[in-house]
Design a protein around this motif. Sequence first.
Motif, PDB file in Angstrom:
ATOM      1  N   THR A  20      -1.061 -12.836  -2.820  1.00 44.46           N
ATOM      2  CA  THR A  20      -0.896 -13.707  -1.651  1.00 44.46           C
ATOM      3  C   THR A  20       0.477 -14.367  -1.612  1.00 44.46           C
ATOM      4  N   ILE A  21       1.072 -14.558  -2.779  1.00 44.70           N
ATOM      5  CA  ILE A  21       2.386 -15.207  -2.822  1.00 44.70           C
ATOM      6  C   ILE A  21       3.477 -14.340  -2.203  1.00 44.70           C
ATOM      7  N   ASP A  22       3.213 -13.034  -2.060  1.00 42.89           N
ATOM      8  CA  ASP A  22       4.211 -12.133  -1.480  1.00 42.89           C
ATOM      9  C   ASP A  22       4.573 -12.563  -0.060  1.00 42.89           C
ATOM     10  N   GLN A  23       3.597 -13.104   0.645  1.00 42.14           N
ATOM     11  CA  GLN A  23       3.858 -13.587   2.001  1.00 42.14           C
ATOM     12  C   GLN A  23       4.839 -14.757   1.977  1.00 42.14           C
ATOM     13  N   LYS A  24       4.682 -15.628   1.005  1.00 36.76           N
ATOM     14  CA  LYS A  24       5.579 -16.791   0.900  1.00 36.76           C
ATOM     15  C   LYS A  24       6.998 -16.378   0.544  1.00 36.76           C
ATOM     16  N   TYR A  25       7.115 -15.322  -0.285  1.00 38.55           N
ATOM     17  CA  TYR A  25       8.456 -14.846  -0.633  1.00 38.55           C
ATOM     18  C   TYR A  25       9.242 -14.482   0.631  1.00 38.55           C
ATOM     19  N   ILE A  26       8.576 -13.838   1.574  1.00 40.61           N
ATOM     20  CA  ILE A  26       9.243 -13.425   2.813  1.00 40.61           C
ATOM     21  C   ILE A  26       9.540 -14.638   3.690  1.00 40.61           C
ATOM     22  N   ILE A  27       8.561 -15.510   3.867  1.00 40.17           N
ATOM     23  CA  ILE A  27       8.711 -16.655   4.765  1.00 40.17           C
ATOM     24  C   ILE A  27       9.742 -17.651   4.234  1.00 40.17           C
ATOM     25  N   GLU A  28       9.713 -17.887   2.937  1.00 39.03           N
ATOM     26  CA  GLU A  28      10.558 -18.948   2.381  1.00 39.03           C
ATOM     27  C   GLU A  28      11.900 -18.445   1.857  1.00 39.03           C
ATOM     28  N   GLU A  29      11.931 -17.185   1.365  1.00 38.91           N
ATOM     29  CA  GLU A  29      13.170 -16.715   0.742  1.00 38.91           C
ATOM     30  C   GLU A  29      13.852 -15.594   1.522  1.00 38.91           C
ATOM     31  N   ARG A  30      13.224 -15.107   2.561  1.00 38.93           N
ATOM     32  CA  ARG A  30      13.795 -14.101   3.464  1.00 38.93           C
ATOM     33  C   ARG A  30      14.312 -12.869   2.704  1.00 38.93           C
ATOM     34  N   GLU A  31      15.629 -12.572   2.795  1.00 37.89           N
ATOM     35  CA  GLU A  31      16.176 -11.367   2.169  1.00 37.89           C
ATOM     36  C   GLU A  31      15.958 -11.367   0.657  1.00 37.89           C
ATOM     37  N   LYS A  32      16.146 -12.522   0.029  1.00 40.08           N
ATOM     38  CA  LYS A  32      15.935 -12.601  -1.417  1.00 40.08           C
ATOM     39  C   LYS A  32      14.463 -12.348  -1.760  1.00 40.08           C
ATOM     40  N   GLY A  33      13.599 -12.839  -0.892  1.00 39.63           N
ATOM     41  CA  GLY A  33      12.173 -12.613  -1.101  1.00 39.63           C
ATOM     42  C   GLY A  33      11.813 -11.135  -1.014  1.00 39.63           C
ATOM     43  N   LEU A  34      12.438 -10.432  -0.067  1.00 40.83           N
ATOM     44  CA  LEU A  34      12.196  -8.998   0.069  1.00 40.83           C
ATOM     45  C   LEU A  34      12.663  -8.252  -1.175  1.00 40.83           C
ATOM     46  N   GLU A  35      13.837  -8.614  -1.686  1.00 42.29           N
ATOM     47  CA  GLU A  35      14.337  -7.969  -2.901  1.00 42.29           C
ATOM     48  C   GLU A  35      13.413  -8.246  -4.085  1.00 42.29           C
ATOM     49  N   LYS A  36      12.868  -9.455  -4.132  1.00 42.37           N
ATOM     50  CA  LYS A  36      11.945  -9.809  -5.209  1.00 42.37           C
ATOM     51  C   LYS A  36      10.680  -8.949  -5.130  1.00 42.37           C
ATOM     52  N   ILE A  37      10.172  -8.790  -3.904  1.00 42.49           N
ATOM     53  CA  ILE A  37       8.969  -7.966  -3.712  1.00 42.49           C
ATOM     54  C   ILE A  37       9.235  -6.516  -4.101  1.00 42.49           C
ATOM     55  N   LYS A  38      10.400  -6.005  -3.748  1.00 38.06           N
ATOM     56  CA  LYS A  38      10.737  -4.620  -4.081  1.00 38.06           C
ATOM     57  C   LYS A  38      10.751  -4.405  -5.585  1.00 38.06           C
ATOM     58  N   LYS A  39      11.231  -5.399  -6.319  1.00 37.83           N
ATOM     59  CA  LYS A  39      11.217  -5.291  -7.776  1.00 37.83           C
ATOM     60  C   LYS A  39       9.788  -5.347  -8.310  1.00 37.83           C
ATOM     61  N   LEU A  40       8.993  -6.248  -7.733  1.00 36.73           N
ATOM     62  CA  LEU A  40       7.600  -6.368  -8.166  1.00 36.73           C
ATOM     63  C   LEU A  40       6.807  -5.092  -7.870  1.00 36.73           C
ATOM     64  N   TYR A  41       7.150  -4.425  -6.762  1.00 39.88           N
ATOM     65  CA  TYR A  41       6.468  -3.182  -6.389  1.00 39.88           C
ATOM     66  C   TYR A  41       7.114  -1.962  -7.038  1.00 39.88           C
ATOM     67  N   ASP A  42       8.144  -2.214  -7.836  1.00 38.48           N
ATOM     68  CA  ASP A  42       8.848  -1.143  -8.558  1.00 38.48           C
ATOM     69  C   ASP A  42       9.430  -0.110  -7.594  1.00 38.48           C
ATOM     70  N   ILE A  43      10.088  -0.628  -6.550  1.00 38.54           N
ATOM     71  CA  ILE A  43      10.738   0.244  -5.572  1.00 38.54           C
ATOM     72  C   ILE A  43      12.194   0.425  -5.978  1.00 38.54           C
ATOM     73  N   LYS A  44      12.586   1.646  -6.189  1.00 44.03           N
ATOM     74  CA  LYS A  44      13.955   1.936  -6.646  1.00 44.03           C
ATOM     75  C   LYS A  44      14.929   1.915  -5.469  1.00 44.03           C
ATOM     76  N   PHE A  76       0.831  -1.210   0.000  1.00 44.13           N
ATOM     77  CA  PHE A  76       0.000   0.000   0.000  1.00 44.13           C
ATOM     78  C   PHE A  76       0.864   1.259   0.000  1.00 44.13           C
ATOM     79  N   PHE A  77       1.847   1.296   0.895  1.00 43.76           N
ATOM     80  CA  PHE A  77       2.652   2.511   1.037  1.00 43.76           C
ATOM     81  C   PHE A  77       3.684   2.677  -0.078  1.00 43.76           C
ATOM     82  N   THR A  78       3.867   1.637  -0.885  1.00 48.19           N
ATOM     83  CA  THR A  78       4.759   1.761  -2.044  1.00 48.19           C
ATOM     84  C   THR A  78       3.978   1.750  -3.352  1.00 48.19           C
ATOM     85  N   ASN A  79       2.642   1.735  -3.232  1.00 46.24           N
ATOM     86  CA  ASN A  79       1.751   1.698  -4.394  1.00 46.24           C
ATOM     87  C   ASN A  79       2.000   0.451  -5.246  1.00 46.24           C
ATOM     88  N   GLY A  80       2.348  -0.642  -4.578  1.00 49.04           N
ATOM     89  CA  GLY A  80       2.580  -1.898  -5.286  1.00 49.04           C
ATOM     90  C   GLY A  80       1.314  -2.733  -5.369  1.00 49.04           C
TER      91      GLY A  80
END
Length: 331
Positions: free
Chosen positions: A307-331, A299-303
């Motif tokens: 539901t899979i975003d939760q799994k990225y964090i739980i299963e991939e940790r730091e890599k999952g966060l980086e993946k989400i940032k790319k998906l949310y187009d966070i520079k 919401f705060f990044t307008n991404g």
Amino acid sequence: MIERRQFKETSIFLVFQNLIEMELKEVEDYINEISCELRQKQKKLEKDYENANKKVEEDAEYDVNSFFEDDIHKYFKVFPIYTYNPLLLTLYGQFENWLKKLCDLDSRKGFSKVRVKDLAGNNYIEKSRRYLEIVAEINLDDTKLEWQKITQIQKLRNCIAHNDSNIIKDKSIPIEKQELYKNILNDNRLEFDKIKGDFYIKEPEFLFDTIGLIRKYLAAVIDKIKSRNVVAKNMSMPFDNANWGQEKTENLLKQIISALNQLDENEARTDEYKDSDLKGNLRGIFESMAFNVTKLYSFFTNGKWETIDQKYIIEEREKGLEKIKKLYDIK
């Protein structure tokens, strides 16, 4: 320890409401005083007229009415016209000013750069209504009845101020078809000339009712506007999501509390399964927290949250966060 935040500062809107109430009370007191004096003169005149009629009732040549007609005209028409009509203009002007100030106070919150003066409208009453509904996003549906009455008073005020207290605005239209004809005709607080269209306020109750209407409407507006403290929007969700955000963060707090309770329970346990139970319970709590956190993050990044975003964090940790940032187009 004393929590200082429990001693809340007085809202500027409540201070302003008290100021409005004080000024309305002053106007009420003034109307009470002058109307009482006028009524006393009217009653005395009626009594004198009645007594004079009794004294000369056998003398047909004596015209009592001609003797009293100047005073009757003065106390029953001239004085009410010069007393009550201008007071309606005063009340309207105060109401318009108070509404504008309320909107200006709201704009200081910084939720929008739009000011009430920037909006379209014939006057500040219309502009203020537009500001409250469009900019402040306040639901005023429960004030519709009061607003309808206010607009009627506004039309009367305009006739007094701009049409010499006459309802005829288009002389090509019969007086019975004039906009205010029926309303004024059925209002016994007003004196109305059905032929010429002239009118004036003859009873102070009209002004007292107007004050009550102003008081009720402004109180409703202030009650709504003073509680508008947070606005949460983004381009994907352009409506106010403050309540949604409150719900999600409250869930997170509850989950943190639950995790802390699990730790306390673990300390109290002595069985061999306590650590394995703790790990399982905490993992479940963290998985639930990841749902709420990723939703808020999107919401705060307008991404765009999935539901899979939760799994990225739980299963991939730091890599999952980086993946989400790319998906949310966070520079």
